[in-house]
Design an enzyme around this catalytic site. Structure first.
Site, PDB file in Angstrom:
ATOM      1  N   TYR A 130     -74.649  46.679 -38.749  1.00 34.05           N
ATOM      2  CA  TYR A 130     -75.960  47.177 -39.181  1.00 34.05           C
ATOM      3  C   TYR A 130     -76.478  46.437 -40.418  1.00 34.05           C
ATOM      4  CZ  TYR A 130     -75.389  51.141 -35.969  1.00 34.05           C
ATOM      5  OH  TYR A 130     -75.214  51.933 -34.864  1.00 34.05           O
ATOM      6  N   LYS A 159     -62.217  47.414 -31.462  1.00 35.52           N
ATOM      7  CA  LYS A 159     -62.326  46.676 -30.186  1.00 35.52           C
ATOM      8  C   LYS A 159     -61.594  45.363 -30.413  1.00 35.52           C
ATOM      9  CE  LYS A 159     -64.110  46.330 -25.990  1.00 35.52           C
ATOM     10  NZ  LYS A 159     -63.644  47.144 -24.869  1.00 35.52           N
ATOM     11  N   ASP A 206     -63.848  51.992 -26.260  1.00 36.58           N
ATOM     12  CA  ASP A 206     -64.222  52.496 -24.927  1.00 36.58           C
ATOM     13  C   ASP A 206     -63.296  53.636 -24.514  1.00 36.58           C
ATOM     14  OD1 ASP A 206     -62.382  50.429 -25.051  1.00 36.58           O
ATOM     15  OD2 ASP A 206     -62.861  49.615 -23.090  1.00 36.58           O
ATOM     16  N   ASP A 226     -71.237  55.666 -35.548  1.00 35.62           N
ATOM     17  CA  ASP A 226     -72.568  56.217 -35.273  1.00 35.62           C
ATOM     18  C   ASP A 226     -72.555  56.885 -33.896  1.00 35.62           C
ATOM     19  OD1 ASP A 226     -75.250  56.709 -35.315  1.00 35.62           O
ATOM     20  OD2 ASP A 226     -75.891  54.617 -35.204  1.00 35.62           O
ATOM     21  N   ASP A 245     -71.815  61.257 -32.889  1.00 37.17           N
ATOM     22  CA  ASP A 245     -72.801  62.056 -32.158  1.00 37.17           C
ATOM     23  C   ASP A 245     -72.191  62.642 -30.883  1.00 37.17           C
ATOM     24  OD1 ASP A 245     -74.758  61.812 -34.008  1.00 37.17           O
ATOM     25  OD2 ASP A 245     -76.222  60.834 -32.712  1.00 37.17           O
TER      26      ASP A 245
END
Ligand code: NAD
Length: 360
Positions: free
Chosen positions: A141, A192, A224, A248, A252
């Site tokens: 980000y 990852k 994943d 992020d 959620d």
């Protein structure tokens, strides 16, 4: 020494829910000797209306000098057409950046009394208690270079950079390990590493850092798989620590396991444990001013503040037990209401928590 809490109610339901959290703090001060002073300031749309900026310098100053910040929420229909530079959300981002809050703590807790609110089967989620620790100021980000460029053949190409320095990984790892030490001593680091070199380093540094915390059991999981496991068997997790973007998304997902955003607190911490505490939901302009918003996420944010910044774990527990008690008593705001329960408004819910704290 008296600690200072900056109270920033913000917009919409922010005013209503923070008022209830302030009642809880007042009760802890009066009845249990909590040594804090409160000072209130404007942020978001209400600050813009007052002085043309969503984050007035006086508010940022107050937040900087305070030991902790309690924020309601910002935003609303009224300010949606403003220039992006002065939108209410800029106030929030300015606070996060100005206070250098690099660690975002997002608990996903499902009280057994509310297990039916989840879209997952009750037995999968009842008693869920996960803490997701998300790196908040680095990663893709913020990485440079970034942008959209036009290639020689005229085609456009968008690009971002995923970058983490060892020191950034180490400090977020330390936050996660410290938190796990106050919980069940298990940390799952999500990366990852099979595809992204940056998170290969993430895994390496987490493993190194964990050696300084021998009581903590560290595991690693690819993102994943973590997404799958969160909906398949979420109770396997204690603390999860991950990058800005993965956090992020996963936080959620975890929040939705609980079925109600009106119940979930959050914290963002700096290097010294100073924090900004806020519910995960927004300013809910659709119900603002009606006195029906659920104040429990904000009240539970105060519990997090007591635990992670003010070092008052016992008072944090008082709040959490009081919330359990009011749920046991069948009190529900409209967002968590189900048949047979007693529907109450924002202030009645706050009052009930205060009474339960007093009765201990
Ligand atoms: P929202 O979280 O405000 O509301 C989503 C839905 O959940 C609405 O139907 C709302 O009524 C309900 N809801 C939220 N909190 C509740 C509570 N405590 N009790 C009962 N019901 C509740 O998200 P949104 O509608 O996408 O955004 C509304 C405004 O809030 C926008 O301006 C957005 O930018 C802002 N926002 C702010 C924050 C923040 O301040 N941290 C976070 C998200 C959104």
């Amino acid at each position: 020494m008296t600690k200072k809490i900056a109270i920033l109610p913000g917009d919409g339901i922010g005013q209503e829910i923070v008022a209830e959290a302030v009642k809880v703090i007042a009760c802890l001060k009066k009845e249990f000797g909590l040594d804090v002073e409160l000072e209130e300031a404007l942020v978001g749309g209400s600050a813009y209306d007052d002085c043309g900026s969503p984050l007035p310098e006086t508010t940022l100053e107050l937040a900087r000098e305070a030991d902790a910040v309690l924020l309601g929420a910002v935003g609303g229909y009224k300010w949606e057409s403003l220039d992006i530079a002065v939108r209410p959300e800029k106030g929030l981002l300015g606070l996060r950046a100005g206070l250098e809050l690099f660690a975002n703590l997002r608990p996903a807790i499902l009280y057994p009394q509310l297990a039916d609110a989840s879209t997952l089967k009750a037995e999968i989620v009842a008693d869920l208690d996960i803490m997701i620790v998300r790196e908040l100021t680095g990663g893709i980000y913020f990485g440079q270079p970034r942008g959209i460029r036009t290639l020689k053949n005229g085609e456009k190409e968008g690009f971002n950079t995923l970058v983490y320095r060892e020191s950034e990984i180490r400090r977020i790892g330390k936050v996660a390990f410290d938190i796990a030490a106050k919980r069940n001593n298990r940390v799952c680091s999500v990366d990852k590493a099979n595809v992204l070199e940056c998170t290969e380093l993430w895994r390496e540094v987490m493993t190194e850092e964990a050696r300084r915390f021998p009581a903590i059991e560290l595991s690693h999981m690819y993102v994943d798989n973590a997404a799958m496991q969160l909906v398949r068997a979420p109770k396997q997790f204690d603390v999860m620590v991950t990058t800005n973007m993965f956090g992020d998304i996963l936080s959620d997902t975890a929040a939705m396991l609980t079925g109600s955003i009106g119940m979930l607190p959050s914290a963002s911490l700096d290097e010294n444990g100073k924090g900004m505490y806020e519910p995960i939901h927004g300013s809910a302009p659709d119900i603002a001013g009606q006195g029906v918003a659920n104040p429990l996420a904000t009240i539970l944010s105060v519990a997090m503040m007591l635990r992670y910044t003010l070092d008052e774990a016992e008072m944090a527990e008082r709040i959490e037990n009081a919330v359990r008690k009011v749920l046991d008593d069948g009190l529900r705001t409209q967002d968590i209401y189900s048949d047979g329960m007693t529907k109450v408004g924002t202030a009645a819910m706050g009052d009930a928590v205060v009474t339960a704290i007093r009765q201990g």
